[in-house]
Scaffold this active site. Structure first.
Site, PDB file in Angstrom:
ATOM      1  N   CYS A 149       0.781  -1.241   0.000  1.00 25.74           N
ATOM      2  CA  CYS A 149       0.000   0.000   0.000  1.00 25.74           C
ATOM      3  C   CYS A 149       0.816   1.297   0.000  1.00 25.74           C
ATOM      4  CB  CYS A 149      -1.082  -0.026   1.057  1.00 25.74           C
ATOM      5  SG  CYS A 149      -0.489  -0.256   2.703  1.00 25.74           S
ATOM      6  N   ARG A 184      15.560   2.319   0.194  1.00 18.68           N
ATOM      7  CA  ARG A 184      15.433   1.062  -0.546  1.00 18.68           C
ATOM      8  C   ARG A 184      15.014  -0.065   0.398  1.00 18.68           C
ATOM      9  NH1 ARG A 184      20.494  -0.399  -2.634  1.00 18.68           N
ATOM     10  NH2 ARG A 184      20.515   1.486  -3.910  1.00 18.68           N
ATOM     11  N   SER A 185      14.080   0.253   1.290  1.00 17.01           N
ATOM     12  CA  SER A 185      13.602  -0.813   2.173  1.00 17.01           C
ATOM     13  C   SER A 185      12.724  -1.744   1.352  1.00 17.01           C
ATOM     14  CB  SER A 185      12.800  -0.221   3.329  1.00 17.01           C
ATOM     15  OG  SER A 185      11.566   0.284   2.882  1.00 17.01           O
ATOM     16  N   ASP A 207      20.143   4.218  -1.397  1.00 16.54           N
ATOM     17  CA  ASP A 207      20.062   3.873   0.028  1.00 16.54           C
ATOM     18  C   ASP A 207      21.300   4.394   0.719  1.00 16.54           C
ATOM     19  OD1 ASP A 207      22.079   1.967  -0.197  1.00 16.54           O
ATOM     20  OD2 ASP A 207      20.868   0.304   0.571  1.00 16.54           O
ATOM     21  N   VAL A 208      21.437   4.035   2.000  1.00 18.51           N
ATOM     22  CA  VAL A 208      22.514   4.633   2.771  1.00 18.51           C
ATOM     23  C   VAL A 208      23.881   4.240   2.181  1.00 18.51           C
ATOM     24  CG1 VAL A 208      22.659   2.829   4.552  1.00 18.51           C
ATOM     25  CG2 VAL A 208      23.122   5.221   5.154  1.00 18.51           C
ATOM     26  N   PHE A 273       7.656  10.465   1.893  1.00 19.73           N
ATOM     27  CA  PHE A 273       6.780   9.505   2.586  1.00 19.73           C
ATOM     28  C   PHE A 273       7.292   9.161   3.977  1.00 19.73           C
ATOM     29  CE2 PHE A 273       9.459   6.548   0.021  1.00 19.73           C
ATOM     30  CZ  PHE A 273       9.938   5.711   1.025  1.00 19.73           C
TER      31      PHE A 273
HETATM   32  P1  NAD Z   1      13.733   1.336   6.865  1.00 22.17           P
HETATM   33  O1  NAD Z   1      14.512   1.731   8.065  1.00 22.17           O
HETATM   34  O2  NAD Z   1      13.399  -0.089   6.638  1.00 22.17           O
HETATM   35  O3  NAD Z   1      14.494   1.832   5.555  1.00 22.17           O
HETATM   36  C1  NAD Z   1      15.125   3.082   5.474  1.00 22.17           C
HETATM   37  C2  NAD Z   1      15.804   3.232   4.120  1.00 22.17           C
HETATM   38  O4  NAD Z   1      16.381   4.530   4.029  1.00 22.17           O
HETATM   39  C3  NAD Z   1      16.918   2.233   3.882  1.00 22.17           C
HETATM   40  O5  NAD Z   1      16.902   1.820   2.533  1.00 22.17           O
HETATM   41  C4  NAD Z   1      18.180   3.062   4.165  1.00 22.17           C
HETATM   42  O6  NAD Z   1      19.311   2.592   3.489  1.00 22.17           O
HETATM   43  C5  NAD Z   1      17.744   4.408   3.644  1.00 22.17           C
HETATM   44  N1  NAD Z   1      18.529   5.508   4.204  1.00 22.17           N
HETATM   45  C6  NAD Z   1      18.734   5.784   5.506  1.00 22.17           C
HETATM   46  N2  NAD Z   1      19.526   6.865   5.620  1.00 22.17           N
HETATM   47  C7  NAD Z   1      19.823   7.281   4.382  1.00 22.17           C
HETATM   48  C8  NAD Z   1      20.601   8.335   3.844  1.00 22.17           C
HETATM   49  N3  NAD Z   1      21.237   9.187   4.625  1.00 22.17           N
HETATM   50  N4  NAD Z   1      20.686   8.452   2.498  1.00 22.17           N
HETATM   51  C9  NAD Z   1      20.059   7.587   1.705  1.00 22.17           C
HETATM   52  N5  NAD Z   1      19.300   6.582   2.152  1.00 22.17           N
HETATM   53  C10 NAD Z   1      19.186   6.416   3.469  1.00 22.17           C
HETATM   54  O7  NAD Z   1      12.397   2.233   6.920  1.00 22.17           O
HETATM   55  P2  NAD Z   1      11.006   2.082   6.106  1.00 22.17           P
HETATM   56  O8  NAD Z   1      10.163   1.010   6.694  1.00 22.17           O
HETATM   57  O9  NAD Z   1      11.258   2.071   4.655  1.00 22.17           O
HETATM   58  O10 NAD Z   1      10.331   3.450   6.506  1.00 22.17           O
HETATM   59  C11 NAD Z   1      10.924   4.672   6.111  1.00 22.17           C
HETATM   60  C12 NAD Z   1      10.073   5.831   6.561  1.00 22.17           C
HETATM   61  O11 NAD Z   1       8.843   5.798   5.891  1.00 22.17           O
HETATM   62  C13 NAD Z   1       9.749   5.842   8.044  1.00 22.17           C
HETATM   63  O12 NAD Z   1       9.783   7.167   8.505  1.00 22.17           O
HETATM   64  C14 NAD Z   1       8.343   5.301   8.088  1.00 22.17           C
HETATM   65  O13 NAD Z   1       7.644   5.779   9.204  1.00 22.17           O
HETATM   66  C15 NAD Z   1       7.789   5.839   6.818  1.00 22.17           C
HETATM   67  N6  NAD Z   1       6.677   5.090   6.271  1.00 22.17           N
HETATM   68  C16 NAD Z   1       5.653   5.814   5.805  1.00 22.17           C
HETATM   69  C17 NAD Z   1       4.560   5.190   5.269  1.00 22.17           C
HETATM   70  C18 NAD Z   1       3.455   6.046   4.734  1.00 22.17           C
HETATM   71  O14 NAD Z   1       2.403   5.552   4.440  1.00 22.17           O
HETATM   72  N7  NAD Z   1       3.683   7.322   4.568  1.00 22.17           N
HETATM   73  C19 NAD Z   1       4.489   3.811   5.211  1.00 22.17           C
HETATM   74  C20 NAD Z   1       5.567   3.065   5.659  1.00 22.17           C
HETATM   75  C21 NAD Z   1       6.665   3.735   6.192  1.00 22.17           C
END
Ligand code: NAD
Length: 319
Positions: A149, A184-185, A207-208, A273
């Protein structure tokens, strides 16, 4: 000073989908059916999950959908709870608020949810279809596949922003567009990059650690996206891939992270997001054409839309 672009709120985009859902639920009720029931499972003490759960509950209520939050003090019992809901005909949709264990066990739990009730679209079958650009669950193309979603919400936002071009054939509506996705989660960033590339875009996935390029190849010759490693994530490489980006999408889960405003091409669309503000609000508004600061409300609309699609699929199967 006068801002060149516009800020678009997720609520105005979600509204369109919520109205459609409301109409469909009302039609079900008019045909003598019970209200669909969504069950949320909460087994952490993360305030963000609680807020999201409350929001989902309020949205359901306004649409005539029943919502029940099942809280687990002891997360060890969550698996049995999910299994009971899987087997309960009164439950139409199930969602779990992650993280629960905060490790690989969460992926296991995700796969325990019956795929017929998986409103978040996290079942492996749905991911595999997405990655392989397969849009149906059956050979007869009667049952539409479900999409995770949050990536789906971002796609719907891009449609709303008219970045998807409806004049192009379906499946190629992002042809000619360049996107950057910072995250890239496996929940959001990688499936999102794949979806955009499957629809024809050149997508840089950041990604990071490194930066990758997702494309369907020259002249979109491939049926699904392929991935190329471009190198370590450095300021130089990031700036280079952003140079003529049409869209920049961020999802870094950190309050300190800010996407460098100077890398945003003038007139690009910017979507965040992450639950944290990844763009410097006042700066991005002076540079972006369209700016979407948060997306959560569209995600909720998409999970409810997924729930109705699952119900439709179940009915078609029963016929
Ligand atoms: P996660 O921790 O699994 O993944 C984070 C990603 O960001 C990883 O790929 C990591 O490598 C990358 N990253 C981190 N620091 C970075 C940097 N400095 N430069 C480049 N890339 C970087 O988190 P997630 O589950 O993907 O969630 C991410 C965010 O999205 C959270 O804030 C979460 O709350 C939010 N989220 C929002 C929704 C929505 O509906 N809006 C849904 C799910 C998650």
């Amino acid at each position: 000073s006068l801002k060149p672009g516009r800020t678009i709120l997720a609520s105005s985009i979600a509204k369109l989908y919520l109205e459609e859902i409301k109409t469909r639920v009302a039609a079900l009720r008019a045909a003598g059916r019970r209200a669909p029931l969504l069950v949320g499972f909460l087994a952490n003490d993360d305030p963000a999950s609680e807020t999201y759960a409350n929001w989902t509950g309020k949205t359901c209520e306004s649409l005539g959908i029943s919502y029940e939050l099942r809280k687990f003090e002891d997360r060890d019992y969550l698996e049995e709870g999910i299994m009971a809901a899987n087997g309960d005909d009164a439950v139409d949709g199930i969602m779990v608020y992650f993280p629960v264990f905060g490790n690989a066990q969460d992926q296991y739990l995700q796969q325990i949810v019956s795929r017929e009730k998986d409103v978040e679209g996290l079942n492996l079958v749905y991911y595999q279809n997405l990655y392989h650009n397969v849009r149906w669950l059956d050979d007869a193309r009667q049952l539409k596949s479900i999409l995770p979603c949050t990536p789906l919400a971002v796609v719907k936002i891009l449609e709303y922003l008219k970045i998807y071009n409806p004049l192009l054939p379906e499946g190629n509506q992002m042809y000619g567009k360049k996107c950057v996705v910072v995250n890239r989660s496996e929940i959001v960033g990688r499936p999102l990059a794949a979806l955009l590339a499957n629809d024809g875009a050149v997508t840089y996935s950041v990604d990071v650690n490194n930066i990758q390029k997702f494309t369907r190849g020259e002249k979109l010759k491939f049926q699904r996206h392929h991935v190329e490693d471009l190198g370590d994530n450095s300021p130089e490489l990031l700036q280079e891939v952003c140079r003529d980006a049409d869209v920049i999408i961020t999802g870094v889960p950190s309050a300190n992270y800010k996407f460098p405003t100077e890398y945003i091409p003038e007139g690009a669309a910017c979507i965040n997001f992450s639950s944290f503000k990844n763009f410097v609000d006042e700066e991005v508004k002076n540079k972006a054409s369209l700016y979407v600061p948060m997306t959560g409300k569209v995600t909720i609309a998409m999970l409810l839309r997924n729930m109705l699609r699952l119900a439709e699929n179940r009915e078609k199967l029963a016929q």
